[in-house]
Design a protein around this motif. Sequence first.
Motif, mmCIF file in Angstrom:
data_model
loop_
_atom_site.group_PDB
_atom_site.id
_atom_site.type_symbol
_atom_site.label_atom_id
_atom_site.label_comp_id
_atom_site.label_asym_id
_atom_site.label_seq_id
_atom_site.Cartn_x
_atom_site.Cartn_y
_atom_site.Cartn_z
ATOM 1 N N TYR A 77 34.083 40.281 45.515
ATOM 2 C CA TYR A 77 35.185 39.870 44.643
ATOM 3 C C TYR A 77 34.657 39.121 43.419
ATOM 4 O O TYR A 77 35.097 39.377 42.286
ATOM 5 C CB TYR A 77 36.165 38.989 45.413
ATOM 6 C CG TYR A 77 37.124 38.235 44.523
ATOM 7 C CD1 TYR A 77 38.129 38.897 43.817
ATOM 8 C CD2 TYR A 77 37.026 36.846 44.377
ATOM 9 C CE1 TYR A 77 38.999 38.205 42.993
ATOM 10 C CE2 TYR A 77 37.894 36.153 43.556
ATOM 11 C CZ TYR A 77 38.874 36.835 42.855
ATOM 12 O OH TYR A 77 39.726 36.154 42.026
ATOM 13 N N GLU A 78 33.709 38.233 43.628
ATOM 14 C CA GLU A 78 33.170 37.449 42.515
ATOM 15 C C GLU A 78 32.502 38.359 41.480
ATOM 16 O O GLU A 78 32.674 38.178 40.271
ATOM 17 C CB GLU A 78 32.178 36.405 43.027
ATOM 18 C CG GLU A 78 32.778 35.360 43.961
ATOM 19 C CD GLU A 78 33.672 34.353 43.246
ATOM 20 O OE1 GLU A 78 33.755 34.390 42.000
ATOM 21 O OE2 GLU A 78 34.291 33.522 43.949
ATOM 22 N N SER A 80 33.150 41.584 41.067
ATOM 23 C CA SER A 80 34.227 42.368 40.464
ATOM 24 C C SER A 80 34.915 41.589 39.344
ATOM 25 O O SER A 80 35.190 42.127 38.268
ATOM 26 C CB SER A 80 35.257 42.763 41.531
ATOM 27 O OG SER A 80 36.418 43.309 40.939
ATOM 28 N N GLU A 81 35.177 40.312 39.580
ATOM 29 C CA GLU A 81 35.811 39.496 38.551
ATOM 30 C C GLU A 81 34.911 39.361 37.325
ATOM 31 O O GLU A 81 35.391 39.348 36.188
ATOM 32 C CB GLU A 81 36.148 38.114 39.117
ATOM 33 C CG GLU A 81 37.314 38.116 40.077
ATOM 34 C CD GLU A 81 38.609 38.565 39.402
ATOM 35 O OE1 GLU A 81 39.197 37.762 38.669
ATOM 36 O OE2 GLU A 81 39.008 39.739 39.620
ATOM 37 N N GLY A 84 35.285 42.091 34.805
ATOM 38 C CA GLY A 84 36.539 42.147 34.063
ATOM 39 C C GLY A 84 37.438 43.280 34.483
ATOM 40 O O GLY A 84 38.531 43.440 33.937
ATOM 41 N N TRP A 85 37.005 44.065 35.466
ATOM 42 C CA TRP A 85 37.791 45.221 35.900
ATOM 43 C C TRP A 85 38.790 44.888 36.996
ATOM 44 O O TRP A 85 39.691 45.694 37.267
ATOM 45 C CB TRP A 85 36.859 46.333 36.384
ATOM 46 C CG TRP A 85 36.118 47.022 35.284
ATOM 47 C CD1 TRP A 85 36.513 47.170 33.991
ATOM 48 C CD2 TRP A 85 34.847 47.692 35.395
ATOM 49 N NE1 TRP A 85 35.579 47.880 33.275
ATOM 50 C CE2 TRP A 85 34.543 48.210 34.119
ATOM 51 C CE3 TRP A 85 33.949 47.897 36.435
ATOM 52 C CZ2 TRP A 85 33.371 48.918 33.857
ATOM 53 C CZ3 TRP A 85 32.786 48.597 36.182
ATOM 54 C CH2 TRP A 85 32.492 49.106 34.910
ATOM 55 N N ALA A 86 38.648 43.755 37.657
ATOM 56 C CA ALA A 86 39.589 43.322 38.698
ATOM 57 C C ALA A 86 39.851 44.419 39.729
ATOM 58 O O ALA A 86 40.997 44.724 40.065
ATOM 59 C CB ALA A 86 40.913 42.865 38.060
ATOM 60 N N PRO A 89 40.868 42.834 45.245
ATOM 61 C CA PRO A 89 41.943 41.833 45.285
ATOM 62 C C PRO A 89 41.372 40.425 45.426
ATOM 63 O O PRO A 89 40.267 40.243 45.966
ATOM 64 C CB PRO A 89 42.747 42.225 46.538
ATOM 65 C CG PRO A 89 42.405 43.650 46.793
ATOM 66 C CD PRO A 89 40.990 43.825 46.329
ATOM 67 N N PRO A 90 42.093 39.410 44.948
ATOM 68 C CA PRO A 90 41.625 38.026 45.120
ATOM 69 C C PRO A 90 41.207 37.750 46.558
ATOM 70 O O PRO A 90 41.952 38.036 47.499
ATOM 71 C CB PRO A 90 42.844 37.204 44.709
ATOM 72 C CG PRO A 90 43.536 38.069 43.697
ATOM 73 C CD PRO A 90 43.353 39.478 44.202
ATOM 74 N N TYR A 208 42.882 49.178 43.460
ATOM 75 C CA TYR A 208 42.125 48.135 44.136
ATOM 76 C C TYR A 208 41.257 48.774 45.216
ATOM 77 O O TYR A 208 41.595 49.832 45.757
ATOM 78 C CB TYR A 208 43.058 47.106 44.771
ATOM 79 C CG TYR A 208 43.831 46.296 43.770
ATOM 80 C CD1 TYR A 208 43.256 45.205 43.122
ATOM 81 C CD2 TYR A 208 45.151 46.630 43.461
ATOM 82 C CE1 TYR A 208 43.967 44.464 42.196
ATOM 83 C CE2 TYR A 208 45.868 45.896 42.530
ATOM 84 C CZ TYR A 208 45.273 44.816 41.907
ATOM 85 O OH TYR A 208 45.984 44.094 40.979
#
Length: 299
Positions: A77-78, A80-81, A84-86, A89-90, A208
């Motif tokens: 996740y980190e 991915s963030e 900038g593509w998100a 999921p959080p 996602y």
Amino acid sequence: MPAPERIPPGSVTTVDLLTKGELTVLGRIREASNAVLHCSVSYEGRQAHCVYKPVAGEQPLWDFPDGTLAQREVAAYEVSEATGWALVPPTVLRDGPYGQGMCQLWIETAGSPAEAPDPADPAGPADPAEGTDPDGAGPAPLLALVEGEEPGEGWKAVGFAEVGEGRTALLVHADDERLRRLAVLDAVINNGDRKGGHLLPAPEGPLYAIDHGVTFHVDDKLRTLLWGWAGEPLTAEALEVVARLDAALERGEPLATRLAELITPAETEALRSRVRRLRVTGVHPEPSGQWPAIPWPPV
């Protein structure tokens, strides 16, 4: 399962909610190989659904250290963030009813377009364009099995698969910008298990991806259904993203500091090497031949 409640705008972020909220277990997702619990999470008037994977429920793997899958999910996740593509999921690491584990926002999907139809089934479409809403309102499939040796316009070939009675079909995935971004992310994090069931197209349009426990290994473990771009040049956008990741992984940068809490120094160094290799080659990686290229089962 019920759809997650929308999180109203305010001072409580989704990460705050997942990290600090009260978890209530609603049920278990029994199809998963590890313990995966469907929960609600509440914090300061905000509520949503989430997935909670306690470390205590992880099954041992021969090639990954025990008790590390939750951290790898958070690390994915980190990264991915940072792109900038998100695409992920959080996801946070926190204590829960069964000890420390991964907690991830539940994503409600737009139907089930990631499932591949079986051309051996008379009721299933052999043409990947079939099976969508006749008015064009339904979601287009992301994966399909098709007759013949060519993927057809708008599709990328993955390889041939046995479909029973000595027959084979061509496995294809959509030539979709979202999937292409995901293929780059998977190459970066060395994803050893990118299956069709891990693709979650949301109703609003984003894609996602979930289940990133077998990632960040120091050896080449890339197994995926998204080989359609193998050997092709990376897009200009992807090259820019890879360059940003390279800078963000420098020692002392926030991303590098965060990853040091989640994966080993050797795994972080291997991550840096993969990113730099992508920058130098400028192409999507190809199967190494030293590891099965496609996960099983593929969906």
